[in-house]
Design a protein around this motif. Structure first.
Motif: not given
Length: 335
Positions: A15-20, A22-37
């Motif tokens: 859930t912490a990765t989801v929060s980061r 979607l907020s765009g305020r912390a570094r998240v890998s591109d693949s994780a970001k794509q899966r979350v969105h």
């Protein structure tokens, strides 16, 4: 209602990765970001504004201070500001600083102190010293549009230069009997825009060797109706009729066009008319004007605010552009 846990399970992350992500305020890998969105879109998940505010310390909301809501110029500036902020996921809260001193005081003493906004944009307002100090004490960015203010980051409007440009256009065409429709004292609020435009008008005349004392001035209220009445007084009065009118706003200039038509004067054969603003109706009336790009003014103020909220330094005082747009309402004076 879809929860953040469901988004995390579907995306295969915490859930912490989801929060980061979607907020765009912390570094998240591109693949994780794509899966979350993708998971959020699939489930129809929308970030809770209150939860986001608690987590980030931000409201994602910008306060807009304006003197008038019913005037085209201010509403257009606001449209440019709100559209740019909305594109970046920010809401806006509008505060109309009416002439009622108690209501105005309530905005600074109570409403803004509730800290529901991340920054404040003040549109064409000459703030008093205690109001400026109150804004600065909030500890949030403040950006102003209008006259220079040494205590605030300001996008400045050169109203003297705007009026000089309009008047110089008429002078270059050969006009010397140029009348001016401006504003009376009660409408000369905040940065004294009408006074600045009248000053620019008189400076241009003086530079051309025209005796300012011989020019005619009529006050109005920056509306089409006010310009209509003022122009009828100028065109129907005793003495030499002006060959040109410089109106301090496009709305008053449009009123002058309508008055000239009613009185049987041909524009531009008998009378030239020029305005200021770049009103959306100016092209319809083929009005010559000095365009101030009000929509762009609002967008630039929003962009400056977003940059500061992202960590950039507040902008230095920045002059806003204006441009002479020559159309069919100005020509050489009649023989």
């Amino acid at each position: 209602m879809v929860s953040i846990d469901e988004v995390a399970r579907l995306a295969g992350v915490s859930t912490a990765t989801v929060s980061r992500a979607l907020s765009g305020r912390a570094r998240v890998s591109d693949s994780a970001k794509q899966r979350v969105h993708a998971a959020a879109a699939s489930l129809g998940y929308v970030v809770s504004a209150s939860a986001s505010s608690l987590a980030s310390g931000r409201n994602r909301n910008v306060g807009l201070l304006v003197p008038f809501l019913e005037r085209w110029f201010f509403s257009t500036v606001l449209s440019g500001t709100a559209a740019e902020l909305m594109r970046q996921g920010y809401d806006t809260t509008l505060y109309s600083l009416a002439e009622d001193r108690d209501l105005r005081r309530n905005v600074f003493d109570t409403l803004l102190r509730r800290r529901r906004v991340d920054g404040v944009i003040a549109v064409s307002l000459e703030l008093e010293d205690d109001e400026i100090e109150g804004l600065l004490a909030l500890g949030i960015p403040v950006i102003a549009i209008g006259g220079p203010n040494p205590k605030l980051s300001t996008l400045t409007v050169d109203d003297v230069g705007v009026a000089r440009l309009a008047t110089q256009h008429l002078l270059a065409l050969g006009h010397r009997r140029i009348a001016h429709i401006g504003a009376s004292a009660e409408f000369d609020l905040d940065f004294h825009i009408p006074t600045q435009r009248r000053l620019g008008f008189e400076q241009a005349l003086a530079d051309a060797g025209v005796d300012v004392r011989t020019t005619r001035f009529e006050p109005a209220d920056f509306t089409i109706e006010g310009g209509f009445r003022a122009a009828k007084r100028l065109l129907g009065g005793a003495g030499a009729r002006p060959t040109a009118i410089f109106a301090a706003s496009d709305e008053m200039a449009i009123g002058a066009l309508l008055a000239a038509r009613e009185l049987g004067h041909r524009v531009p054969d008998d009378l030239s008319v020029i305005g200021v603003d770049g009103h959306e109706l100016s092209e319809f009336f083929q009005l010559t004007t000095v365009d101030q790009f009000p929509l762009l003014q609002g967008a630039r103020a929003a962009s400056a605010m977003l940059a500061v909220l992202s960590g950039a330094e507040p902008p230095e005082p920045t002059p806003l552009p204006f441009e002479l747009v020559v159309r069919a309402t100005t020509a050489r004076p009649p023989e």
